[in-house]
Design a protein around this motif. Structure first.
Motif, PDB file in Angstrom:
ATOM      1  N   THR A  50       0.852  -1.258  -0.032  1.00 28.70           N
ATOM      2  CA  THR A  50       0.085   0.025   0.017  1.00 28.70           C
ATOM      3  C   THR A  50       0.937   1.180   0.206  1.00 28.70           C
ATOM      4  O   THR A  50       0.406   2.160  -0.467  1.00 28.70           O
ATOM      5  CB  THR A  50      -0.992  -0.088   1.098  1.00 28.70           C
ATOM      6  OG1 THR A  50      -0.326   0.055   2.413  1.00 28.70           O
ATOM      7  CG2 THR A  50      -2.006  -0.947   1.146  1.00 28.70           C
ATOM      8  N   LEU A  51       2.086   1.230   0.511  1.00 26.59           N
ATOM      9  CA  LEU A  51       2.924   2.445   0.359  1.00 26.59           C
ATOM     10  C   LEU A  51       4.042   2.015  -0.721  1.00 26.59           C
ATOM     11  O   LEU A  51       4.196   3.371  -1.317  1.00 26.59           O
ATOM     12  CB  LEU A  51       4.033   2.156   1.549  1.00 26.59           C
ATOM     13  CG  LEU A  51       3.445   2.254   3.037  1.00 26.59           C
ATOM     14  CD1 LEU A  51       4.547   2.235   3.902  1.00 26.59           C
ATOM     15  CD2 LEU A  51       2.875   3.829   3.093  1.00 26.59           C
ATOM     16  N   VAL A  52       4.311   1.230  -1.317  1.00 27.51           N
ATOM     17  CA  VAL A  52       5.513   1.079  -2.285  1.00 27.51           C
ATOM     18  C   VAL A  52       4.949   0.517  -3.586  1.00 27.51           C
ATOM     19  O   VAL A  52       5.646  -0.337  -4.269  1.00 27.51           O
ATOM     20  CB  VAL A  52       6.719   0.560  -1.786  1.00 27.51           C
ATOM     21  CG1 VAL A  52       7.205   1.642  -0.710  1.00 27.51           C
ATOM     22  CG2 VAL A  52       6.457  -0.512  -1.026  1.00 27.51           C
ATOM     23  N   GLY A  53       3.715   0.762  -4.132  1.00 22.65           N
ATOM     24  CA  GLY A  53       3.010   0.212  -5.373  1.00 22.65           C
ATOM     25  C   GLY A  53       3.737   0.607  -6.539  1.00 22.65           C
ATOM     26  O   GLY A  53       4.590   1.692  -6.530  1.00 22.65           O
ATOM     27  N   LYS A  54       3.656  -0.201  -7.635  1.00 22.68           N
ATOM     28  CA  LYS A  54       4.406   0.088  -8.705  1.00 22.68           C
ATOM     29  C   LYS A  54       4.128   1.800  -9.280  1.00 22.68           C
ATOM     30  O   LYS A  54       2.924   2.149  -9.181  1.00 22.68           O
ATOM     31  CB  LYS A  54       4.105  -0.768 -10.031  1.00 22.68           C
ATOM     32  CG  LYS A  54       4.669  -2.039  -9.584  1.00 22.68           C
ATOM     33  CD  LYS A  54       4.396  -2.972 -10.667  1.00 22.68           C
ATOM     34  CE  LYS A  54       5.095  -4.582 -10.500  1.00 22.68           C
ATOM     35  NZ  LYS A  54       4.655  -5.373 -11.406  1.00 22.68           N
ATOM     36  N   ARG A  55       5.166   2.522  -9.712  1.00 18.35           N
ATOM     37  CA  ARG A  55       5.023   3.764 -10.226  1.00 18.35           C
ATOM     38  C   ARG A  55       4.472   3.936 -11.512  1.00 18.35           C
ATOM     39  O   ARG A  55       4.687   2.927 -12.371  1.00 18.35           O
ATOM     40  CB  ARG A  55       6.295   4.647 -10.023  1.00 18.35           C
ATOM     41  CG  ARG A  55       6.618   4.880  -8.551  1.00 18.35           C
ATOM     42  CD  ARG A  55       8.179   5.332  -8.474  1.00 18.35           C
ATOM     43  NE  ARG A  55       9.099   4.352  -8.715  1.00 18.35           N
ATOM     44  CZ  ARG A  55      10.420   4.668  -8.591  1.00 18.35           C
ATOM     45  NH1 ARG A  55      10.828   5.866  -8.353  1.00 18.35           N
ATOM     46  NH2 ARG A  55      11.413   3.587  -8.727  1.00 18.35           N
ATOM     47  N   SER A  56       3.899   4.761 -11.874  1.00 17.59           N
ATOM     48  CA  SER A  56       3.399   4.924 -13.248  1.00 17.59           C
ATOM     49  C   SER A  56       4.433   5.454 -14.209  1.00 17.59           C
ATOM     50  O   SER A  56       5.296   6.073 -13.666  1.00 17.59           O
ATOM     51  CB  SER A  56       1.989   5.787 -13.214  1.00 17.59           C
ATOM     52  OG  SER A  56       2.435   7.261 -12.908  1.00 17.59           O
ATOM     53  N   SER A  59       4.091  10.116 -15.421  1.00 24.85           N
ATOM     54  CA  SER A  59       4.840  11.162 -14.640  1.00 24.85           C
ATOM     55  C   SER A  59       5.026  10.666 -13.090  1.00 24.85           C
ATOM     56  O   SER A  59       4.195   9.818 -12.533  1.00 24.85           O
ATOM     57  CB  SER A  59       3.969  12.457 -14.748  1.00 24.85           C
ATOM     58  OG  SER A  59       3.022  12.303 -13.920  1.00 24.85           O
ATOM     59  N   SER A  60       5.973  11.660 -12.445  1.00 24.59           N
ATOM     60  CA  SER A  60       6.138  11.063 -11.124  1.00 24.59           C
ATOM     61  C   SER A  60       5.600  11.957  -9.949  1.00 24.59           C
ATOM     62  O   SER A  60       5.900  12.427  -9.088  1.00 24.59           O
ATOM     63  CB  SER A  60       7.401  10.982 -10.732  1.00 24.59           C
ATOM     64  OG  SER A  60       8.119   9.909 -11.591  1.00 24.59           O
ATOM     65  N   SER A  61       4.211  12.635 -10.369  1.00 22.97           N
ATOM     66  CA  SER A  61       3.825  13.552  -9.739  1.00 22.97           C
ATOM     67  C   SER A  61       2.644  13.083  -8.994  1.00 22.97           C
ATOM     68  O   SER A  61       2.196  13.766  -7.847  1.00 22.97           O
ATOM     69  CB  SER A  61       3.047  14.806 -10.671  1.00 22.97           C
ATOM     70  OG  SER A  61       2.059  14.142 -11.482  1.00 22.97           O
ATOM     71  N   SER A  62       2.109  11.739  -8.871  1.00 25.19           N
ATOM     72  CA  SER A  62       1.072  11.477  -8.317  1.00 25.19           C
ATOM     73  C   SER A  62       1.559  11.134  -6.659  1.00 25.19           C
ATOM     74  O   SER A  62       2.738  10.953  -6.462  1.00 25.19           O
ATOM     75  CB  SER A  62       0.387  10.059  -8.873  1.00 25.19           C
ATOM     76  OG  SER A  62       1.285   8.909  -8.472  1.00 25.19           O
ATOM     77  N   SER A  63       0.425  11.095  -5.656  1.00 25.22           N
ATOM     78  CA  SER A  63       0.964  10.950  -4.251  1.00 25.22           C
ATOM     79  C   SER A  63       1.597   9.644  -4.054  1.00 25.22           C
ATOM     80  O   SER A  63       2.721   9.404  -3.272  1.00 25.22           O
ATOM     81  CB  SER A  63      -0.343  11.124  -3.432  1.00 25.22           C
ATOM     82  OG  SER A  63      -1.186  10.323  -3.723  1.00 25.22           O
ATOM     83  N   SER A  64       1.193   8.385  -4.717  1.00 26.30           N
ATOM     84  CA  SER A  64       1.692   7.055  -4.608  1.00 26.30           C
ATOM     85  C   SER A  64       3.198   7.155  -5.166  1.00 26.30           C
ATOM     86  O   SER A  64       4.025   6.440  -4.526  1.00 26.30           O
ATOM     87  CB  SER A  64       0.885   6.144  -5.191  1.00 26.30           C
ATOM     88  OG  SER A  64       0.648   6.333  -6.685  1.00 26.30           O
ATOM     89  N   ASP A  65       3.549   7.793  -6.206  1.00 25.08           N
ATOM     90  CA  ASP A  65       4.884   7.713  -6.944  1.00 25.08           C
ATOM     91  C   ASP A  65       5.600   8.536  -5.937  1.00 25.08           C
ATOM     92  O   ASP A  65       6.887   8.143  -5.775  1.00 25.08           O
ATOM     93  CB  ASP A  65       4.802   8.535  -8.134  1.00 25.08           C
ATOM     94  CG  ASP A  65       4.004   7.466  -9.207  1.00 25.08           C
ATOM     95  OD1 ASP A  65       3.736   6.459  -9.028  1.00 25.08           O
ATOM     96  OD2 ASP A  65       3.954   8.047 -10.397  1.00 25.08           O
ATOM     97  N   ARG A  66       5.118   9.682  -5.428  1.00 21.96           N
ATOM     98  CA  ARG A  66       5.910  10.572  -4.474  1.00 21.96           C
ATOM     99  C   ARG A  66       6.399   9.644  -3.027  1.00 21.96           C
ATOM    100  O   ARG A  66       7.547   9.730  -2.608  1.00 21.96           O
ATOM    101  CB  ARG A  66       5.319  11.957  -4.094  1.00 21.96           C
ATOM    102  CG  ARG A  66       5.545  12.944  -5.067  1.00 21.96           C
ATOM    103  CD  ARG A  66       4.905  14.236  -4.792  1.00 21.96           C
ATOM    104  NE  ARG A  66       3.952  14.067  -3.538  1.00 21.96           N
ATOM    105  CZ  ARG A  66       2.601  14.114  -4.010  1.00 21.96           C
ATOM    106  NH1 ARG A  66       2.481  14.002  -5.265  1.00 21.96           N
ATOM    107  NH2 ARG A  66       1.780  14.183  -3.068  1.00 21.96           N
ATOM    108  N   LEU A  67       5.344   8.938  -2.744  1.00 25.53           N
ATOM    109  CA  LEU A  67       5.556   8.116  -1.640  1.00 25.53           C
ATOM    110  C   LEU A  67       6.579   7.083  -1.766  1.00 25.53           C
ATOM    111  O   LEU A  67       7.337   6.658  -0.957  1.00 25.53           O
ATOM    112  CB  LEU A  67       4.259   7.464  -1.126  1.00 25.53           C
ATOM    113  CG  LEU A  67       4.026   6.783   0.193  1.00 25.53           C
ATOM    114  CD1 LEU A  67       4.497   7.857   1.360  1.00 25.53           C
ATOM    115  CD2 LEU A  67       2.563   6.421   0.596  1.00 25.53           C
TER     116      LEU A  67
END
Length: 177
Positions: A50-56, A59-67
């Motif tokens: 839930t913290l370190v899901g695959k990044r899209s 772009s790296s601007s989503s909150s999950s990507d930043r996390l």
């Protein structure tokens, strides 16, 4: 032999995620900061996917990507600040969905050891069922057909799911009685 106490910080990853912009990143950084202050420490993340899901890839601007990025920075920062066992932080994570975790998290130097606990096979499930069907007064009586049906319907179940199934069946039996 040197003995010293080790602190343990358990984190349910779902508690870190916040709907407010940047708060999840701050929550995660604060937890790593607490672990460094508590060193030697084991920092344990449950449901880490839930913290370190695959990044899209877009772009790296989503909150999950930043996390994920924050997690990577914190993990890399731990290695550079550990001079001895007494100031070390060991990070452990559990998941039942390893395929959802960003590959950068799983590379050597971050999570070096991956331990897989496979789902129980038919024989394991049978042993589990037999152990659960005994109580202080002797075994419950189930026909071989009933046991075969349970084995068939629990294909793909974890031990925790099977345990939950048996608890639910016991509660239903109490209600029916």
């Amino acid at each position: 032999e040197v003995k010293f106490p080790v602190n343990f910080i358990s984190v349910d990853a779902t508690q870190i995620v916040s709907k407010y912009f940047g708060q999840s990143d701050r929550n995660l950084s604060q937890i790593f900061s607490e672990a460094r202050r508590a060193a030697p420490c084991i920092l344990f993340f449950d449901q880490i996917e839930t913290l370190v899901g695959k990044r899209s890839s877009e772009s790296s601007s989503s909150s999950s990507d930043r996390l994920v990025t924050t997690f990577l920075i914190e993990m890399d920062g731990l290695k550079s600040k550990q001079n001895s066992l007494k100031d070390s932080v060991i990070v452990l994570g559990t998941t039942s969905k390893k395929h959802l975790i960003d590959p950068a998290i799983l590379r050597p130097g971050r999570f070096d050891l991956h331990v897989n606990f496979p789902l129980p096979n038919r024989l394991n499930r049978l042993e589990f069922i037999e152990s659960r069907l005994k109580d202080d007064n002797g075994p419950f009586i189930l026909s071989q057909d009933d046991i075969s049906l349970i084995l068939e319907r629990t294909e793909g179940f974890s031990y925790a799911e099977m345990d939950s199934l048996f608890k639910e069946a016991a509660i239903n039996a109490l209600r029916a009685d």
